[in-house]
Design a protein around this motif. Structure first.
Motif, PDB file in Angstrom:
ATOM      1  N   GLY A 243       0.313  -1.835  -1.677  1.00 21.38           N
ATOM      2  CA  GLY A 243      -0.819  -2.671  -1.319  1.00 21.38           C
ATOM      3  C   GLY A 243      -1.039  -3.794  -2.299  1.00 21.38           C
ATOM      4  O   GLY A 243      -0.160  -4.615  -2.550  1.00 21.38           O
ATOM      5  N   ALA A 244      -2.223  -3.834  -2.868  1.00 15.42           N
ATOM      6  CA  ALA A 244      -2.611  -4.924  -3.759  1.00 15.42           C
ATOM      7  C   ALA A 244      -2.445  -4.572  -5.221  1.00 15.42           C
ATOM      8  O   ALA A 244      -3.027  -5.225  -6.088  1.00 15.42           O
ATOM      9  CB  ALA A 244      -4.054  -5.313  -3.481  1.00 15.42           C
ATOM     10  N   SER A 245      -1.691  -3.545  -5.565  1.00 15.59           N
ATOM     11  CA  SER A 245      -1.544  -3.149  -6.969  1.00 15.59           C
ATOM     12  C   SER A 245      -0.110  -2.752  -7.261  1.00 15.59           C
ATOM     13  O   SER A 245       0.675  -2.451  -6.357  1.00 15.59           O
ATOM     14  CB  SER A 245      -2.483  -1.985  -7.303  1.00 15.59           C
ATOM     15  OG  SER A 245      -2.093  -0.819  -6.608  1.00 15.59           O
ATOM     16  N   VAL A 246       0.218  -2.748  -8.553  1.00 19.73           N
ATOM     17  CA  VAL A 246       1.537  -2.350  -9.015  1.00 19.73           C
ATOM     18  C   VAL A 246       1.399  -1.905 -10.467  1.00 19.73           C
ATOM     19  O   VAL A 246       0.476  -2.323 -11.182  1.00 19.73           O
ATOM     20  CB  VAL A 246       2.536  -3.520  -8.904  1.00 19.73           C
ATOM     21  CG1 VAL A 246       2.177  -4.629  -9.896  1.00 19.73           C
ATOM     22  CG2 VAL A 246       3.964  -3.054  -9.146  1.00 19.73           C
ATOM     23  N   GLU A 247       2.280  -1.022 -10.912  1.00 24.16           N
ATOM     24  CA  GLU A 247       2.359  -0.645 -12.316  1.00 24.16           C
ATOM     25  C   GLU A 247       3.580  -1.312 -12.932  1.00 24.16           C
ATOM     26  O   GLU A 247       4.701  -1.108 -12.441  1.00 24.16           O
ATOM     27  CB  GLU A 247       2.464   0.873 -12.486  1.00 24.16           C
ATOM     28  CG  GLU A 247       1.147   1.594 -12.396  1.00 24.16           C
ATOM     29  CD  GLU A 247       1.278   3.060 -12.758  1.00 24.16           C
ATOM     30  OE1 GLU A 247       0.257   3.665 -13.115  1.00 24.16           O
ATOM     31  OE2 GLU A 247       2.397   3.601 -12.688  1.00 24.16           O
ATOM     32  N   VAL A 248       3.365  -2.119 -13.969  1.00 23.39           N
ATOM     33  CA  VAL A 248       4.487  -2.678 -14.722  1.00 23.39           C
ATOM     34  C   VAL A 248       4.797  -1.721 -15.872  1.00 23.39           C
ATOM     35  O   VAL A 248       3.903  -1.118 -16.455  1.00 23.39           O
ATOM     36  CB  VAL A 248       4.161  -4.092 -15.243  1.00 23.39           C
ATOM     37  CG1 VAL A 248       4.061  -5.063 -14.089  1.00 23.39           C
ATOM     38  CG2 VAL A 248       2.872  -4.113 -16.053  1.00 23.39           C
ATOM     39  N   VAL A 326       3.804  -6.490   2.388  1.00 22.75           N
ATOM     40  CA  VAL A 326       2.735  -6.599   3.378  1.00 22.75           C
ATOM     41  C   VAL A 326       2.185  -5.204   3.592  1.00 22.75           C
ATOM     42  O   VAL A 326       2.930  -4.243   3.768  1.00 22.75           O
ATOM     43  CB  VAL A 326       3.265  -7.199   4.690  1.00 22.75           C
ATOM     44  CG1 VAL A 326       2.172  -7.225   5.744  1.00 22.75           C
ATOM     45  CG2 VAL A 326       3.810  -8.596   4.426  1.00 22.75           C
ATOM     46  N   GLN A 327       0.892  -5.031   3.628  1.00 23.49           N
ATOM     47  CA  GLN A 327       0.288  -3.707   3.586  1.00 23.49           C
ATOM     48  C   GLN A 327       0.568  -2.875   4.830  1.00 23.49           C
ATOM     49  O   GLN A 327       0.955  -1.716   4.745  1.00 23.49           O
ATOM     50  CB  GLN A 327      -1.218  -3.847   3.355  1.00 23.49           C
ATOM     51  CG  GLN A 327      -1.560  -4.429   1.992  1.00 23.49           C
ATOM     52  CD  GLN A 327      -3.050  -4.480   1.751  1.00 23.49           C
ATOM     53  OE1 GLN A 327      -3.835  -4.246   2.659  1.00 23.49           O
ATOM     54  NE2 GLN A 327      -3.448  -4.792   0.542  1.00 23.49           N
ATOM     55  N   ASN A 328       0.342  -3.407   6.018  1.00 28.86           N
ATOM     56  CA  ASN A 328       0.515  -2.665   7.266  1.00 28.86           C
ATOM     57  C   ASN A 328       1.066  -3.599   8.338  1.00 28.86           C
ATOM     58  O   ASN A 328       0.841  -4.813   8.297  1.00 28.86           O
ATOM     59  CB  ASN A 328      -0.819  -2.084   7.758  1.00 28.86           C
ATOM     60  CG  ASN A 328      -1.430  -1.112   6.762  1.00 28.86           C
ATOM     61  OD1 ASN A 328      -0.915  -0.033   6.540  1.00 28.86           O
ATOM     62  ND2 ASN A 328      -2.550  -1.521   6.159  1.00 28.86           N
ATOM     63  N   VAL A 329       1.771  -2.996   9.309  1.00 26.00           N
ATOM     64  CA  VAL A 329       2.252  -3.745  10.467  1.00 26.00           C
ATOM     65  C   VAL A 329       1.788  -3.010  11.720  1.00 26.00           C
ATOM     66  O   VAL A 329       2.194  -1.854  11.952  1.00 26.00           O
ATOM     67  CB  VAL A 329       3.784  -3.899  10.465  1.00 26.00           C
ATOM     68  CG1 VAL A 329       4.237  -4.596  11.746  1.00 26.00           C
ATOM     69  CG2 VAL A 329       4.246  -4.667   9.237  1.00 26.00           C
ATOM     70  N   GLY A 344       1.071   0.530   3.938  1.00 27.02           N
ATOM     71  CA  GLY A 344       2.427   0.961   4.214  1.00 27.02           C
ATOM     72  C   GLY A 344       2.598   1.611   5.577  1.00 27.02           C
ATOM     73  O   GLY A 344       3.538   2.373   5.777  1.00 27.02           O
ATOM     74  N   ASN A 345       1.729   1.306   6.530  1.00 31.80           N
ATOM     75  CA  ASN A 345       1.782   1.928   7.856  1.00 31.80           C
ATOM     76  C   ASN A 345       2.390   0.979   8.867  1.00 31.80           C
ATOM     77  O   ASN A 345       2.212  -0.244   8.790  1.00 31.80           O
ATOM     78  CB  ASN A 345       0.371   2.313   8.305  1.00 31.80           C
ATOM     79  CG  ASN A 345      -0.285   3.290   7.343  1.00 31.80           C
ATOM     80  OD1 ASN A 345       0.151   4.425   7.206  1.00 31.80           O
ATOM     81  ND2 ASN A 345      -1.336   2.834   6.662  1.00 31.80           N
TER      82      ASN A 345
END
Length: 564
Positions: A243-248, A326-329, A344-345
């Motif tokens: 989604g709108a986050s990530v861990e570096v 992109v979060q969902n399709v 992720g859906n």
């Protein structure tokens, strides 16, 4: 007699004066006398260096020479003598410079007047002392800096001397002392690598010469300041890109240091900065979550260490990149209609994934596929394929109206539609119709249920399922085979075979409750026995029994012959 000339031999005589003008003759004295050579006084020492000193004194004699003697104090060594020739008078101060003496040493010295050859005063009563200087190091520099070490360099000092380094974190009140031994002379650079330092920290150091025990030079005027390297981190990549986050993720840096991460969209100018305080070691992985990211945007990021002193390393550079998915399709009327924070859906088809709100990573393909599903990680393929229970995970339903009711399960087809699944066949005739080999790996098993069904009955065949040497299930009949003749019982009929007397067999049976060579019931219960081996030992007993019968028949025939 006064106002005599020093260091002079006098003759003297005396006469009697009886009355004015009436005297006796002079009587010449039997001995002459010599006035003394005056002892120097008021000794002083000045202009002391590491290898010279100027000594001075007053008094003495007009036009006299002077002998100066010196040696290292308390050594009982021989005196070193030097002569000063001077025209100065008694009241003038006389000066002599002693040279080529040892640095950082305490010397004693004395002086006497030489009024004429062989005629001298006494030396001063007590020798005077002075201490030569210990050469101060100079040209202090620092190089070969790392995060934990530095090389300290200096010039000067004294030949054969040792040195004492003081080092501390700048601003601290106490010094750490490091002794240094070296054979290098004052004209050579001395070097010492100090370790155990902290990265990104400002240190100061100074050094002094140790000429002899307890005798030191001065320290250099101002301590030398240097800063250890603050090691930059090593970017490892990203994880949990959702989604709108990530861990570096990165490692390296410094133990217990802080870190600053900068990130921006590729092609943009301004960086966004995020910070992390850490107690982790340099080799451990550090992670920082970046939030508020835009889906579909490619970001670049860099990180630097902020050492405990507040001194940062350089940034690692913006070579590390990631793209926010992109979060969902959702495609179709009503598809994903109630989604809120789930990511992720994928839902394709009218009302596909209709009830999803916060679940992640689901797939629904087909009209109303996954309509009632509300949990993460499930897959539905086919119109109205769906979940039968809430809170499922890793559940899959494939086929028209296929329903799955357990986690970690795959259901193929609608259970009420007599669905037939074919593998390697085009027209399956059974619920699972397979053309080819089913390979069970590792601990895979093949389980038959309902074997106690009363409707099941033997069909009168002597064939059964077994596994061949390739692991394949085959239809076979019971068959015994041996690898060599010794595994069979024909040896009983060999001429040298020992057949136990029946009396011995009887004793064995009474003692063990089973025949010799036959495993006991306890052994069979504990270890079992191979069918081929059991057949062989049973045949052995039959063959032995045959031999016993032959022996009995022979005895009977012999007895009948005797009776006749």
């Amino acid at each position: 007699m006064t106002d005599l000339t020093p260091n002079t031999i006098y003759r003297w005589q005396v006469r009697t004066i009886c009355a004015p003008g009436i005297t006796s003759a002079f009587v010449v004295a039997a001995n002459n006398f010599q006035t003394l050579c005056r002892v120097p006084a008021s000794p002083l020492v000045d202009q002391i260096t590491n290898n010279s000193a100027r000594v001075s004194w007053g008094d003495g004699e007009v036009g006299a020479d002077y002998e100066v003697q010196y040696r290292i104090r308390n050594t009982n060594a021989a005196w070193t003598s030097a002569t000063l020739v001077t025209p100065l008078g008694v009241s003038a101060r006389k000066y002599f410079t002693i040279i080529d003496i040892k640095p950082g040493s305490i010397y004693e010295w004395r002086v006497r007047s030489i009024c004429a050859p062989g005629i001298t005063s006494d030396f001063m009563i007590d020798p005077n002392s002075f201490q030569t200087l210990c050469g101060t190091p100079n040209q202090l520099t620092t190089d070969q800096l790392t995060s934990t070490s530095a090389r300290l360099n200096w010039f000067g000092g004294e030949a054969g001397a040792s040195y004492e380094i003081n080092i501390r974190v700048s601003g601290a009140t106490s010094w750490s002392t490091i002794p240094v031994s070296t054979s290098q002379g004052p004209g050579e650079f001395k070097r010492r690598i100090v370790t155990g330092l902290t990265g990104g920290t400002v240190y100061e150091w100074r050094v002094r010469t140790v000429c002899t025990a307890g005798i030191f030079s001065d320290y250099a005027l101002s301590p030398v300041v240097f800063t250890t390297v603050c090691n930059p981190p090593n970017p490892q990549g990203v994880q949990n890109l959702l989604g709108a986050s990530v861990e570096v993720v990165w490692n390296g840096g410094e133990p217990g240091a802080g870190y600053e991460v900068q990130y921006r969209g590729v092609g943009t100018v301004a960086w966004t900065t995020a910070s992390l305080s850490s107690t982790l070691g340099a080799s451990e992985s550090k992670r920082l979550a970046l939030t508020g990211l835009a889906p579909g945007v490619i970001y670049e990021w860099q990180v630097r260490t902020v050492c405990s002193s507040g001194i940062p390393s350089s940034y690692t550079g913006a070579a590390a990149r990631f793209q926010v998915p992109v979060q969902n399709v959702f495609v179709g009327v009503g598809a994903g209609q109630n989604i809120s924070t789930g990511i992720g859906n994928v839902g394709i088809g009218t009302n596909a994934s209709f009830s999803l709100t916060t679940a992640d990573n689901t797939v629904a393909l087909g009209k109303s596929a996954g309509f009632f599903n509300t949990s993460s990680g499930n897959t539905f393929v086919g119109a109205e394929a769906d979940a039968l229970a809430p809170n499922l995970s890793n559940a899959t339903a494939i086929g028209l109206k296929a329903k799955v009711g357990a986690s970690n399960a795959i259901v193929l087809g609608d259970v009420e539609a007599n669905t037939k699944v074919g593998i390697g066949v085009t027209a399956p005739e059974f619920p699972l119709d397979v053309r080819g080999i089913i390979n069970l790996r590792n601990k895979g098993t093949l389980k038959f249920s309902h074997l106690h069904n009363p409707n099941l009955r033997p069909d009168g065949t002597d064939q059964f399922l077994t596994v061949d040497d390739k692991g394949q299930v085959v239809l076979s009949r019971y068959r015994v085979s041996i690898a060599n003749p010794n595994q069979w019982a024909d040896r009983v009929f060999e001429p040298n075979y020992r057949l136990r007397p029946l009396s011995e067999v009887q004793r064995f049976i009474r003692q063990h409750n089973h025949l010799p060579g036959i495993p006991s019931a306890d052994q069979i219960m504990r270890d079992g026995i191979e069918a081929m081996k059991l057949n062989a030992v049973l045949l052995e007993k039959i063959e032995e029994l045959t031999l016993y019968l032959i022996q009995v028949e022979q005895r009977i025939n012999k007895l009948e012959g005797v009776r006749k």
